[in-house]
Design a protein around this motif. Sequence first.
Motif, PDB file in Angstrom:
ATOM      1  N   ASP A 154       0.526  -1.248  -0.088  1.00 51.22           N
ATOM      2  CA  ASP A 154       0.162   0.235  -0.085  1.00 51.22           C
ATOM      3  C   ASP A 154       0.839   1.416  -0.095  1.00 51.22           C
ATOM      4  O   ASP A 154       0.283   2.352  -0.319  1.00 51.22           O
ATOM      5  CB  ASP A 154      -0.905   0.151   1.247  1.00 51.22           C
ATOM      6  N   ILE A 155       1.997   1.076   0.694  1.00 49.49           N
ATOM      7  CA  ILE A 155       2.799   2.616   0.586  1.00 49.49           C
ATOM      8  C   ILE A 155       4.035   2.501  -0.528  1.00 49.49           C
ATOM      9  O   ILE A 155       4.788   3.410  -0.296  1.00 49.49           O
ATOM     10  CB  ILE A 155       3.446   2.628   1.885  1.00 49.49           C
ATOM     11  N   MET A 156       4.323   1.384  -0.994  1.00 51.61           N
ATOM     12  CA  MET A 156       5.308   1.202  -2.075  1.00 51.61           C
ATOM     13  C   MET A 156       5.020   1.081  -3.447  1.00 51.61           C
ATOM     14  O   MET A 156       3.955   0.742  -3.737  1.00 51.61           O
ATOM     15  CB  MET A 156       6.349  -0.004  -1.492  1.00 51.61           C
ATOM     16  N   THR A 157       5.705   1.769  -4.268  1.00 55.33           N
ATOM     17  CA  THR A 157       5.649   1.590  -5.762  1.00 55.33           C
ATOM     18  C   THR A 157       5.962   0.276  -6.108  1.00 55.33           C
ATOM     19  O   THR A 157       6.740  -0.326  -5.167  1.00 55.33           O
ATOM     20  CB  THR A 157       6.478   2.627  -6.650  1.00 55.33           C
ATOM     21  N   ASP A 158       5.891  -0.107  -7.368  1.00 55.25           N
ATOM     22  CA  ASP A 158       6.001  -1.466  -7.837  1.00 55.25           C
ATOM     23  C   ASP A 158       7.804  -1.781  -7.713  1.00 55.25           C
ATOM     24  O   ASP A 158       8.013  -2.720  -7.125  1.00 55.25           O
ATOM     25  CB  ASP A 158       5.840  -1.686  -9.083  1.00 55.25           C
ATOM     26  N   GLN A 159       8.631  -0.824  -7.960  1.00 53.06           N
ATOM     27  CA  GLN A 159       9.932  -0.964  -7.983  1.00 53.06           C
ATOM     28  C   GLN A 159      10.587  -0.934  -6.567  1.00 53.06           C
ATOM     29  O   GLN A 159      11.424  -1.545  -6.149  1.00 53.06           O
ATOM     30  CB  GLN A 159      10.809   0.037  -8.825  1.00 53.06           C
ATOM     31  N   GLU A 160       9.798  -0.154  -5.704  1.00 56.82           N
ATOM     32  CA  GLU A 160      10.101  -0.226  -4.235  1.00 56.82           C
ATOM     33  C   GLU A 160       9.900  -1.674  -3.547  1.00 56.82           C
ATOM     34  O   GLU A 160      10.763  -2.173  -2.933  1.00 56.82           O
ATOM     35  CB  GLU A 160       9.542   0.967  -3.601  1.00 56.82           C
ATOM     36  N   VAL A 161       8.649  -2.103  -4.071  1.00 57.59           N
ATOM     37  CA  VAL A 161       8.284  -3.637  -3.529  1.00 57.59           C
ATOM     38  C   VAL A 161       9.441  -4.497  -4.011  1.00 57.59           C
ATOM     39  O   VAL A 161       9.871  -5.729  -3.201  1.00 57.59           O
ATOM     40  CB  VAL A 161       6.862  -4.025  -4.086  1.00 57.59           C
ATOM     41  N   ASN A 196      18.963  -5.958 -13.690  1.00 54.20           N
ATOM     42  CA  ASN A 196      17.761  -5.989 -14.367  1.00 54.20           C
ATOM     43  C   ASN A 196      17.317  -4.790 -14.996  1.00 54.20           C
ATOM     44  O   ASN A 196      16.103  -4.615 -15.465  1.00 54.20           O
ATOM     45  CB  ASN A 196      16.831  -6.935 -13.471  1.00 54.20           C
ATOM     46  N   GLY A 197      18.103  -3.703 -15.015  1.00 54.60           N
ATOM     47  CA  GLY A 197      17.577  -2.312 -15.504  1.00 54.60           C
ATOM     48  C   GLY A 197      16.658  -1.520 -14.850  1.00 54.60           C
ATOM     49  O   GLY A 197      15.597  -0.859 -15.368  1.00 54.60           O
ATOM     50  N   TYR A 198      16.412  -1.977 -13.374  1.00 61.52           N
ATOM     51  CA  TYR A 198      15.633  -1.129 -12.513  1.00 61.52           C
ATOM     52  C   TYR A 198      16.330   0.174 -12.017  1.00 61.52           C
ATOM     53  O   TYR A 198      17.621   0.127 -12.014  1.00 61.52           O
ATOM     54  CB  TYR A 198      14.872  -1.873 -11.551  1.00 61.52           C
TER      55      TYR A 198
END
Length: 252
Positions: free
Chosen positions: A116-123, A202-204
């Motif tokens: 709920d508090i993280m973006t996809d890349q933060e997850v 992985n290019g993130y």
Amino acid sequence: MNRFSIILSGLLITTSTLTQAQTTGSLPQALLELIGSVTLSDAQVVEASKQAVQQMDAQNPVAGPSDPYTVRLNKIVARHHTISGIPVNYKVYLTKDVNAFATADGSVRVFKGLMDIMTDQEVLAVMGHEMGHVVNKDSRDGMKAALRRSAVRDGLASRSGAVGQVARSQFGAAADYLLGAKFSRQQETEADDFSYQFLKKNGYNVLSLATSFEKLAKLGGSGGPEFISDHPDSAKRAKRVRDRARQDGLAR
């Protein structure tokens, strides 16, 4: 984040499946030394981890295949069902805790509160950190120690072989480990480094690791999750990531 590796506060695993000790009173020192010196195989540790996670999945609200959280997580990890040669399985626990964990068998569990508090890349950065503990064998070594402690605690004799007796108490030991896992600061730093390299390879955006720490730092400063308080300072970890990104030419 670790707690970001992972303390699962409030999640209980029953120990009713443990075999009861056949002896009473304190164990002879020789037996304590015997059990403490048992060499557990990686396969036994993986099996203990697998069964513990299965038990936890049965006792906690797991998002179904069509749940929006599952759909989102599957999208996030679409490219990462194997990490450093380890097959990974993912599930979401529908609880408000800001948490995630990975175990020696490659099970990754992410909590709704974290998503709920993280973006996809933060997850993904958080999961990279957790998998860092698995790849670096921190999770394996911690589980081995827990199994040995369980053998001593429950007074398990070596009638059928010490290793076999230790394996019989795996649920209780796995519960102890998952509910109280603590890693050293060096292990935490190495897991951070694994996540950084995972994102970079992985290019993130590697700064997603820094921003995830910064979000945790804000939570910790306002009565946030207890697990943040006994880990390396989240703000300092974020700064370390940003400094490294600048050195690598990936940030200003």
